[in-house]
Design an enzyme around this catalytic site. Structure first.
Site, PDB file in Angstrom:
ATOM      1  N   GLU A   1       0.805  -1.226   0.000  1.00 23.69           N
ATOM      2  CA  GLU A   1       0.000   0.000   0.000  1.00 23.69           C
ATOM      3  C   GLU A   1       0.838   1.277   0.000  1.00 23.69           C
ATOM      4  O   GLU A   1       0.569   2.216   0.745  1.00 23.69           O
ATOM      5  CB  GLU A   1      -0.957  -0.012   1.198  1.00 23.69           C
ATOM      6  CG  GLU A   1      -1.910  -1.193   1.189  1.00 23.69           C
ATOM      7  CD  GLU A   1      -2.797  -1.250   2.428  1.00 23.69           C
ATOM      8  OE1 GLU A   1      -2.733  -0.321   3.262  1.00 23.69           O
ATOM      9  OE2 GLU A   1      -3.565  -2.224   2.554  1.00 23.69           O
TER      10      GLU A   1
ATOM     11  N   GLU B   1      -6.290 -10.703  -0.898  1.00 22.52           N
ATOM     12  CA  GLU B   1      -7.111 -10.461   0.296  1.00 22.52           C
ATOM     13  C   GLU B   1      -8.584 -10.378  -0.100  1.00 22.52           C
ATOM     14  O   GLU B   1      -9.265  -9.395   0.181  1.00 22.52           O
ATOM     15  CB  GLU B   1      -6.662  -9.169   0.996  1.00 22.52           C
ATOM     16  CG  GLU B   1      -5.185  -9.163   1.345  1.00 22.52           C
ATOM     17  CD  GLU B   1      -4.714  -7.872   2.012  1.00 22.52           C
ATOM     18  OE1 GLU B   1      -5.564  -7.179   2.634  1.00 22.52           O
ATOM     19  OE2 GLU B   1      -3.519  -7.562   1.921  1.00 22.52           O
TER      20      GLU B   1
END
Length: 351
Positions: free
Chosen positions: A152, A261
């Site tokens: 991220e 995810e």
């Protein structure tokens, strides 16, 4: 190393003691395409043990390989939980994805400070990063076949031209913190596949930033092998066409792709209600159709999409309870609160 290695490894595992009967084993159904994973912690290895053994052949530590938990203090590591996960995977013939080495979140403040609490300089932080990555990756060299090295790091706000998210890593080291992380991970385990991992990776403006970041790293000769698309989606968004466009754009970089995810919230992002005690029939039908369409798409791209991991084994384990709306229950996975298969499971497995 790569998808051929994984397929050879899976061919060995599929005949082992974790194999379930017939088509009711999720990972066995998808063995010709890609591994099917779930995130775990030591508690889940007990409470969801039977479900994990039967349906998943890849494990990711949900939190216990992140900096804050595995390296909470200077010169102190706590490998106890991560070792349990690695041992479980070894005992039951599961692959392991490492998650994650460098992230702006869940990193202790001490990492960026000297002993007096003052900010450290670039050289000192690079040394700490290298030491952390070397220690963790080297320890699990025989257990972990791939790592989410950087997590991220791309800015996802549409109203800015910034490519990278503001973080201590960026402010102290500069943009090169990303390439250095990959170089250190490769030095620690030259056989591991190394991934950049991010959310909203199908949103066009962020997709293009991630693409350009990875292209630049590859052009520099940085050892990056794949992109992780987190897959925190919902039953309305993103569209199949948006997911397809992202897969095709990233695949053009000649890297492997992992869905890292995956979960499908039953709520739109701006839906803040908290009154539902169980999902509606309409929600479950929409979720089932969405999972069916998404997995059909994944199978189309199994030449480049080489792993799919759910972020939770069943609805009672999901991180989406209380997030992003406090007091709200969610039902985003293939198995319900009692670990029974949902409509979505049947749509994913019956093809």
């Amino acid at each position: 190393m790569g998808s051929l290695w994984i397929k050879r490894r899976l061919n060995l595992l599929i005949g082992g003691r974790t194999m379930a009967n017939g088509n009711q084993c999720l990972y066995r159904k998808y063995q010709p395409y890609f591994p099917i994973g779930t995130c775990v912690d030591p508690k889940a290895l007990q409470t969801h043990k039977d479900l994990i053994i039967q349906h998943y052949n890849s494990l990711t530590a949900e939190n216990h390989m992140k900096f804050a938990l595995i390296h909470p203090r200077h010169e102190y590591y706590d490998f106890s939980a991560a070792d349990q996960i690695a041992a479980f995977a070894n005992d039951y013939d599961k692959l392991v994805r490492g998650h994650t080495l460098v992230w702006h979140n869940q990193t202790p403040d001490w990492v960026f400070q000297d002993l007096t609490g003052q900010p450290i300089d670039k050289a000192a932080l690079l040394k700490r990063m290298e030491e952390h990555i070397h220690t963790v990756v080297s320890r699990y060299r025989k257990h972990i076949y791939c790592w989410d090295v950087v997590n991220e790091a791309v800015e996802d706000k549409e109203d800015t031209n910034a490519v990278l998210r503001d973080s201590h890593w960026l402010r102290i080291i500069g943009p090169e913190f990303i390439e250095k992380a990959f170089e250190y991970a490769h030095a620690a385990d030259a056989n591991a596949l190394l991934f950049y991992n991010d959310y909203n990776a199908c949103t066009p403006h962020k997709r293009d930033k991630i693409y350009n970041l990875v292209k630049n790293l590859k052009d520099k000769g940085v050892p990056i092998h794949g992109i992780g698309l987190q897959g925190h989606w919902n039953i309305y968004w993103p569209s199949i066409d948006e997911i397809r466009a992202a897969i095709e754009k990233y695949a053009s970089l000649e890297v492997e792709l992992h869905i890292t995810e995956l979960d499908l919230s039953v709520f739109k992002f701006d839906d803040v209600r908290t009154d539902l005690k169980e999902p509606t029939n309409e929600m479950m039908e929409l979720q089932a159709k969405r999972y069916e369409g998404i997995f059909k798409l994944f199978r189309e791209y199994s030449d480049v999409l080489t792993s799919v991991t759910f972020w939770g084994a069943a609805d009672d384990q999901t991180w989406l309870h209380d997030f992003p709306v406090k007091g709200r229950t969610n039902w985003p996975l293939l198995f319900d609160m009692n670990h029974h298969p949902k409509q979505a499971f049947n749509r994913v497995i019956d093809f």
